[in-house]
Design an enzyme around this catalytic site. Structure first.
Site, PDB file in Angstrom:
ATOM      1  CG  ASP A 210      -6.105   2.584  -0.748  1.00  0.00           C
ATOM      2  OD1 ASP A 210      -6.086   2.315   0.340  1.00  0.00           O
ATOM      3  OD2 ASP A 210      -4.948   3.196  -1.225  1.00  0.00           O
ATOM      4  CB  CYS A 308      -4.202  -3.494  13.002  1.00  0.00           C
ATOM      5  SG  CYS A 308      -2.943  -2.624  12.181  1.00  0.00           S
TER       6      CYS A 308
END
Length: 371
Positions: A210, A308
C-alpha cells in the site's frame, strides 16, 4: 404513421401495465415525442419529452451511472426495432441497479477456516440468538439485525472477519495455492489479502503493498487477529515500475483504486462526489498498475484485476486495451465477471488472466500464426 397509430392506440394499456416500471414508461414517452416531432407537432413532442425526463430524473436520480444508462439506451434501440421483450429486460435491469444501490447494506462475514468451521461458527451464532443466512458462496454467511459485531469475542479471536461476498470472490477466483509466492499490490485494509492466506492454509508467502504506512498497519492488524503469519507488508506504489520484480510472483491480485460505483449503498456520498472527469484520471492509474504488475508475474501464472465499480471504462475497456498490447496474456475462461449490487452483495468486476509460456510468431506466405 402506423407506428404512431399503434403507440396511441395502446397508450392507456401500456401505462397501466407498466406503471411499476417507470423507466420503461420513460422510454415509451421518448418514442412518442420522436413520433410527434416527425409529424411537426412540437407541442406534443415537448410534452411527452418532459414526461420522459421527469420519470428518469425521479427513478434514476443522481446515482444513475454508466451501466444503468447503458441499459436505458439499449432499451431505446430495441424498441426502435420492435424487440419489446429485450427492451423490457434492459429497463428492469437498469431499475435493479439503481434501486439496489440505495439499499441498506447487509453484513456478510467470512469464516476463518484456519480456526473454525462453518458448522462450529453457526452453532455459536445460534447460541447467541444471532439470525444468519447461508449463502451459495463457500465460507460466507449473511447476518441479520446484529449490532457491534466487532465486540463479539469470536470476532476478536479471529474466528471470522467482516467482508462483502463480492470482494471475497476476487481471492477465490485467483485461487492461490499453499506454497505459492503471491503479490497483493493494493492490499489495505487486508480483507482479500487475509482470505488468500486462508485459502493457502497459511503456507507460502504473500507480499502486501500500500502507498501509506498506516494502511499497511491495518493489514498487519487483521492478519494477527486471524492467526496468519505469511503476509509481508510493504509501503510501495504499484504505479511505479520496479524492474527488479520481473517474473517474481506465481499469482497477483490487483484490486485497483476505483470510483466505487458498485458500493454506493455503503458510501452514499459517492453519488454527489463523482465527476465525469474522474473517470479519465482513475483509469490512467488503473492502466499503470496493471501494465506494471503484469511484468512481475511468472510465465504460466495468473493475475486477477478487480474493482468495486461497474463502469465499463474502469473494467472491460481496461482489460481490452491491455490484451491488445499484451498478446502473451489471455482471459481464463468463465472468469470475467461483472457482479451487480443486490440485497446481499456489492457491485464488483473481476477478471482473471493467464500469462502464456511462449509467444512464437511463425510467418508463412505472408500469414502470421501465434502459437
Amino acid at each position: 404513421d402506423d407506428a404512431m397509430f399503434y403507440m396511441m392506440k395502446f397508450k392507456e394499456r401500456f401505462e397501466k401495465e407498466y406503471s411499476n416500471h417507470e423507466a420503461y414508461l420513460a422510454t415509451f414517452y421518448s418514442n412518442l415525442a420522436i413520433a410527434y416531432a416527425d409529424k411537426d407537432d412540437f407541442q406534443q413532442a415537448l410534452a411527452y419529452d418532459q414526461k420522459a425526463y421527469d420519470i428518469r430524473k425521479r427513478v434514476l436520480g443522481t446515482y444513475s451511472k454508466d451501466m444503468a444508462i447503458t441499459y436505458i439506451s439499449l432499451a431505446e434501440d430495441y424498441l426502435q426495432f420492435n424487440r419489446n421483450d429485450e427492451a423490457k429486460e434492459c429497463i428492469i435491469k437498469a431499475e435493479e441497479i439503481c434501486k439496489n444501490s440505495n439499499l441498506k447494506s447487509k453484513i456478510a462475514i467470512r469464516i476463518n477456516t484456519l480456526k473454525t468451521t462453518e458448522n462450529e461458527l453457526i452453532k455459536v451464532l445460534e447460541e447467541k440468538k444471532i439470525i444468519y443466512n447461508k449463502t451459495e458462496y463457500d465460507n460466507f454467511l449473511i447476518l441479520e439485525k446484529v449490532k457491534n459485531i466487532e465486540n463479539m469475542q469470536e470476532f476478536k479471536e479471529g474466528y471470522f472477519t467482516i467482508q462483502d461476498i463480492s470482494a471475497g470472490q476476487t481471492a477465490k477466483i485467483l485461487n492461490p495455492q499453499p506454497g505459492e509466492n503471491v503479490l497483493d499490490a493494493c492490499s489495505a485494509p487486508g480483507g482479500k489479502t487475509t482470505y488468500m492466506a486462508e485459502l493457502m492454509k497459511n503456507n507460502g508467502k504473500i507480499e502486501a503493498w500500500d502507498i501509506h504506512e498506516h494502511r499497511t498497519k491495518l493489514v498487519e492488524k487483521n492478519a494477527k487477529r486471524l492467526g496468519i503469519n505469511i503476509i509481508d507488508t510493504k509501503v510501495k506504489d504499484a504505479t511505479v515500475y520496479d524492474e527488479n520484480l520481473n517474473e517474481k510472483y506465481d499469482k497477483i491480485l490487483l484490486d485497483v483504486p476505483c470510483l466505487g460505483i458498485g458500493v454506493i449503498k455503503r458510501k452514499p456520498d459517492i453519488k454527489w462526489q463523482r465527476k465525469k472527469e474522474d473517470v479519465e484520471e482513475i483509469t490512467k492509474i488503473q492502466k499503470q498498475i496493471l501494465n506494471n504488475c503484469s511484468k512481475y508475474l511468472k510465465k504460466g501464472g495468473n493475475i486477477v484485476y478487480s474493482t468495486c465499480s461497474i463502469l465499463c471504462a474502469e473494467n472491460e475497456k481496461i482489460i481490452q486495451g491491455f490484451l491488445e498490447k499484451n498478446e502473451n496474456f489471455e482471459i481464463v475462461e468463465n472468469t470475467e465477471i461483472c457482479i451487480f449490487p443486490d440485497m446481499e452483495k456489492d457491485g464488483f468486476f473481476i477478471c482473471k488472466m493467464h500469462k502464456k509460456w511462449l509467444i512464437l510468431q511463425v510467418c508463412y506466405k505472408h500469414i502470421t500464426f501465434i502459437l
